[in-house]
Design a protein around this motif. Sequence first.
Motif, short mmCIF file in Angstrom:
data_model
loop_
_atom_site.label_atom_id
_atom_site.label_comp_id
_atom_site.label_asym_id
_atom_site.label_seq_id
_atom_site.Cartn_x
_atom_site.Cartn_y
_atom_site.Cartn_z
N GLY A 1 0.83 -1.20 0.00
CA GLY A 1 0.00 0.00 0.00
C GLY A 1 0.86 1.25 0.00
O GLY A 1 0.63 2.16 -0.81
N LEU B 1 2.52 1.80 -3.25
CA LEU B 1 1.56 2.31 -4.23
C LEU B 1 1.25 3.77 -3.99
O LEU B 1 1.18 4.58 -4.93
CB LEU B 1 0.27 1.50 -4.16
CG LEU B 1 0.12 0.35 -5.15
CD1 LEU B 1 -1.24 -0.28 -4.97
CD2 LEU B 1 0.29 0.83 -6.57
N VAL B 2 1.07 4.12 -2.70
CA VAL B 2 0.75 5.51 -2.38
C VAL B 2 1.87 6.41 -2.87
O VAL B 2 1.62 7.45 -3.49
CB VAL B 2 0.53 5.67 -0.87
CG1 VAL B 2 0.46 7.15 -0.50
CG2 VAL B 2 -0.74 4.96 -0.43
N ALA C 1 4.08 5.84 -5.21
CA ALA C 1 4.12 5.91 -6.67
C ALA C 1 2.97 6.77 -7.20
O ALA C 1 3.13 7.58 -8.12
CB ALA C 1 4.02 4.50 -7.26
#
Lengths: 489, 491, 108, 560
Positions: free
Chosen positions: C79, C82-83, C85
């Motif tokens: 997570g 992803l955050v 990126a």
Amino acid sequence: MTPLIWLVIAPLLGALAVLVVPARRMPAVALGAAAATLGAALALAAQVAGLGPRTVLLGGWTPPLGIVLKADGLGTAFAVMAALVMSGVALAARHELAPDKAGARAAYGFWPLMLLVWAALNTVFVSRDLFNLYVGLELLSLAAVALVALAGSREALAAAMRYLLFALTGSLLYLAGVVLTYSAHGTLDMAMLLARVPATGDGVALGLMTAGLMAKTALFPFHVWLPPAHAAAPAPASAMLSALVPKASLVILLRVWFEAMPDAAGDAALLVMAGLGAVAVIWGGVQALVQRKIKLVIAYSTVAQLGYFIIAFPLTGGDSAVKPWSAGAWTGMVFLALSHGLAKSAMFLVAGIWYSACGAQELRDLKGLARALPMSAFAFALAAVTLAGLPPSGGFTGKYLMMQAAFVAGLWPFALVMVAGGLLAAAYLYRPLAALFAKDEAISCAPVSRVRQAVPLALAAAAIILGVLSAEPFSFIKIGKPDAAVEGL
Amino acid sequence: MNAFLPVLILMTSLLPAGVIFFIPQASHTLRNTINIGAAVAKLALVAWMLLAVAGGASYESVLPLAPGLVLLLRVDALALLFISLSATLWLLTTIYAIFYLGNKAELSRFFGFFSLCVAATTGLALSGSLISFFLFFELLTLSTWPLVAHKQDQASLAAARQYLMFALPASASLLWAIIWLESYTGPVLFTDPPDLSGIEPWKLRTIFALFIAGVGAKAALVPLHGWLPSAMAAPAPVSALLHAVAVVKAGAFGVVRVVFDVFGASDMQALGVDVPLALLASFTILWGSWRALDQGEVKKRLAFSTVSQVSYIVLGAALAGPLAMVGALAHLVHQGLMKITLFFCAGIYDERAGVKKIEGLNGLGQAMPWTSVCFSLGALGMIGLPPLAGFVSKVYLGLGAIEVGAPWVVAVLIASTLLNAAYFLPLVYRLWFLPLGEGVEVSAQAESGAIGLIAPAVVTAAASLGVGLLAASAVSPLGWASLIVARGYLE
Amino acid sequence: MNGLDILALSASALVGLGIYGLLAARHLLRRVLAFNLVGSGLFLWFGAAGARGGVGVDPIPQALIITGIVVALAASALGVALVVAHARLSGPTLPEEAPCDPEPDNRA
Amino acid sequence: MSALAPIVIGDVWPFALLVWPLLIGLVAALPGGARWALRLLPLAPLPALGFALAGAPGAVLLPDLILGTSLEAGRGGPLFIGMTALVWAMAGLHVALTFERGARNGIFAGFWCLTLAGNLGVFLAQDIASFYVAFAAVSLAAWFLVVHDRTPEALYAGRIYIILAIIGEASLLAGLLIGAQAAESFAIAEVRSALAGAPLGGLAAGLLMAGFGIKAGLVPLHIWLPLAHPAAPVPGSAVLSGAIVKAGLIGVLAFIPAGGFPALANAVVILGLVGAFGAALWGLTQNNPKAVLAYSTISQMGVMLALSMTAAASMVPFYALHHGLAKGALFLLVGVFLAATSARQRIVVLVAMGAIGLSVAGLPFTGGAIVKAAAKAEAPAWLALAISASGVTTSAVLGWLLVSLAAKPAKPAESARVWPILLAGPLMLGLAAWALPHAVAPMLGAPDWAYFTKAAALAEVGLPVLVGGLIAAVLMRKPLPSAPTGDLIALLPAISRPRFGRLTAAWQSAARSFRGLLIINSRRSAKAAQSGEAALLRWPLAGALLTATTLLLAWSLARA
């Protein structure tokens, strides 16, 4: 070791192995792992067909302390379907995800993630322990989210983020249900739960697990993450995301309701679920009808198809005993899910070919492709036949049984929904088909090898064959069919 | 052997379909050989079976699918009537199509779907259970779509789309009806009509209506007929296939099956749905003829004529008396022969003289005598001019109507005859009696070299004369229809 | 109030706070953290459930909790990655929830 | 198997005489066969003639043909067949002699033969299917005889003819169907006897009467007749008037049992008499000799139709024999007259026509007088009186024919060489009209020439002729104003294809607007769908929904 163990271990080992070999060897190693897993699945299927459900106690420990893996007709059928799809995906990905096309990162990340997804799927298909299922499901979700993010684009990352949020929330809800169950009964093994003394909290636990699984399955109204995620991923990834990943949570849902706590089920909850399923069928269909991008059409079609599976819940029961000619809604739904997996993966793979070879992304770009790439167009058409539930596909057979069950159960409005869903599917799939069939002399496509076109055709054809030769698959699915599926919830 | 034959006859068109798809465009000889070889083989098989079935034999193959889905193929007299029609016309249409399409694009696709379409029709005819009927009914829908859209231009695609817009909801209705009915009775086999006694009448009536809506769209019953006139955008051989061999016939055949082998004539009458069906069919007969009057394009006029004529079959089934049934079944064949003649000829006019509009027919009789004689025979037969085929059907339908106490049907038949005359005779008149239109150039050799197009038309035209002239013989369609009805009513 | 009650109350508080955060927070990192809160609450509760019946401690929940924590850790790691990126490309909120993200592109 | 059953049962002759003209017709269809066919036309009816002279023996059954064909000369068969064959033979001779080379000769010859076969067929058919086939052949194929010249008049007449013929066919079909169902048989005799007692029998009889009435020129269904006769070529008119209209008559005789339907019978008698007098009077207003003759035919057919509804029906074939021969002769003579090149020839023709006309009018000792006497002997007294009175109008109209013909300008000489042969044909017909009734009368038990030796009888039949002749003489001086040919049709609005465009247009606009509605709605609903989806995409709403669903599920499950 039995094929049952190999089914889980082979892709897991493969996932590890691809990480340690040079990048250019990755596809070959992955294909080797795929072949091994496919072999394991087929061997398992042969065993199950011949000897009945197979069981393995991990480490020799019995529940509740140990974990049991059990392959029945349902799980094995799904495992075989997944093996077929995955093998196809692997073959297609060899071209689609070559480093020069998809970028080095995606090419590198795809193979281990794919094998992880596969391992997780197989774990879910054969597990009978609620927590084991949780772990499998988490592994699946995380790998799937990573696959979505693989493209690295803004849309892909946003889609992956959204997916992750839904997936995590779903996991939490499911976990809450598991915790409640354990605190009430002290076991998470399904066979033991079936024999438990019902407790007051069972309903709440079941409700929590169901809600979590519905979010993960992308059932309306929690489907919003699915279309952007599936559309953003590379086509082979989309194929497995759409064809297989929702099936894992579906299988868990089936197991929880029919094998662990059939007694906790209530009419009202069933109707709520089936009602949402019905809305999903219509909503997904309408959404698919208004999309411009081919991948979004296919993705929304998944949203709609998932609705059918949920509709089946209240329709089960009464089949063989009351109507000896009917296999019942449970079997029908499983059948529908299997053919959906095959057809949907074929569609995404075809869309991938169109995109990578001809740059076609939107429906209007598809003009003239039927002539340029006839095999892939034919594969799409065959898959469309299955998804629209037209005979002689497996989709038709499954839907037929479910509709019949709806009448027998006196819930004919659901049959109406299924008919309407079929028509909607025909309508939204007609748009790409008509575009494909239209004339366009200016179309130019890069050459596509026959093998690459043959893979989706084979998958779509398998979905049709499932309908034409349905007697054997049916008796196979019935192996180890839970009593609740026969008697109804 | 007996269990193998129905599958074999199905395979005579299904296998070629599978093979033809993969033949390269340029391999004309191979493709044509397979096409015609298969058609001839099928015809021979059908002829052999006709003899056997006339002697009382029947053949059956069962392929159990999922529970409740019994794929049953059965050769009985009724199935053979339809199959012999489709097999004969398939051969002729194939020959015609080979010459018509010449060296145009996508021949393998065309002939592949063409064979598939015939296979579906064969399967439909052979179906011994409701669900196998539905399977082939759908296969027919799907395999016809690429044929209608074959030209791939705007008009064809629109027509194909409209076709599906009628066909698929209709299939849904049919499926709904089948499942609803079978949820009470279990799988319905045509040899063993289900016991409907325990089911509430209103439900049965609704089921009946759903059945009729399902098969009625293919049979182009008003108001489900809209697709048929647009579908004339397809190439002429496809129109021939749609109008005479496969699609509308499948619908009409379906009505016959539903009325006789699912509900049964007496149950249908007891439910009181026979008169509404007859009224619907009558309305279709008149409406189709009515609309045909207004059509300026030859093929459109023919299409509306089909709307009208096919409902004769539905009407006969609705009346449900033995004589009406004989008339309906005979008309199944008669209409096919006459209408295919007309479409063959319309195609020749289009292909050889560039004529699409009825004004273009002016004076073509001199330039294209063979075609025009065939066209005229077909048109006169449609009107019901004795002793052509259409007359025989009308006589039996009329007799049957009076027999069951529905003499008003005779008035419908008469009105239809007059309307038929009103829209067909002007065409014949134009062909023979008006001078060539201004600026129309038709070479005197318009027919030379078109033997492959004309010969099928001549055969069907001669057949539509022959089956009328020798209607009373046992080997005529009428004779065969009488045999079917005699067997059906003796059981 | 015995220990178990305290555990249960804390678990409930954690879950409640987490759910609130999950729903109300717009920043993606907060949502990931909120997920961890809910997860922790659930594990706490699970652990408490292991003490049922008062006859010693059930070892299974502990084993499961550890597994769960590993899973949650992996999920959080993914997570957060992803955050990060996502935030680099389009900011720390989801596009449909960012009404007035001033200059998303400059952050990259 | 029944396929092996015999194809022909019985004597082949009745069938062969129908096939023979068809074979000749087929010659016309061969390339270059048209000229041959035209020359063969006189031979086409010869087998039929021989058959009739032999007394029309034998019957044949062809079980496989059409719906099972049964052929036999029925009541009055030899008379009808003989007359028909003779008229067709002489008319065919006329064709062979007069037709010049033309592109349409092949068509003419082919349909001539088809019409002939149909005409003979109606007299032979013993089952309704073959009767109907024959009737359709004689009705519809005759259209080609009418329109042969392709003049606007011919095409107009042809249009009226074909419309009425098809309507006639249709109503006939309906009547036959009802009859056949009532009789449960296709045999004409059984249909006839079943009609009277059958449900809807009256309707059937009415429909049959309408169908036959159109063919036979029953007022008011006769309107095609005065248009078609003048438009057709001379031999065509001759067979139309002499032989073809008799197809309607045989239909009435064969199918309609007068006793069973008194109201219908009365109506037909009245209409027949209206025709008998009215048509003849209208004929007096015509200038075209062929139109005059056509009205005379309507008039005579009116008499015959009226007779066939009474006890005198058995004498109708006898009456028809004479009328057919005489009328055929008269029409041909019109052609001969027009082809005459000298005043002498014209006078010869006029004299011959006068002689034949007198026979038709019923001058004592002529064939016409014999048949009238025979009819009157069987008919009710009032009808007999009416027939006598009709002699006045008949002789007047035929007198007027001579007057109007004499007024025609002579044509320049053209084909004088064949003229004598041309004359021979109609003269033979005329002779037959004079003589044959005398020969036949004894066989029928009808009064013979001795009947006229009584003064009263002489006066009864002679007087009307005298009066009629006087009227014609007056008209020679003071002709009536001319009136439109086709009488009633002038009162009808022009026959054109009915257009109910409004209904069609309404349908189409409804369909269009329905389609439009779908499109608009689909655009709107597409937008609605997309905005709905966008709302669901927002996490707070999605999360809230998730929570709500969880609670709903948990609650509903907990309740269970």
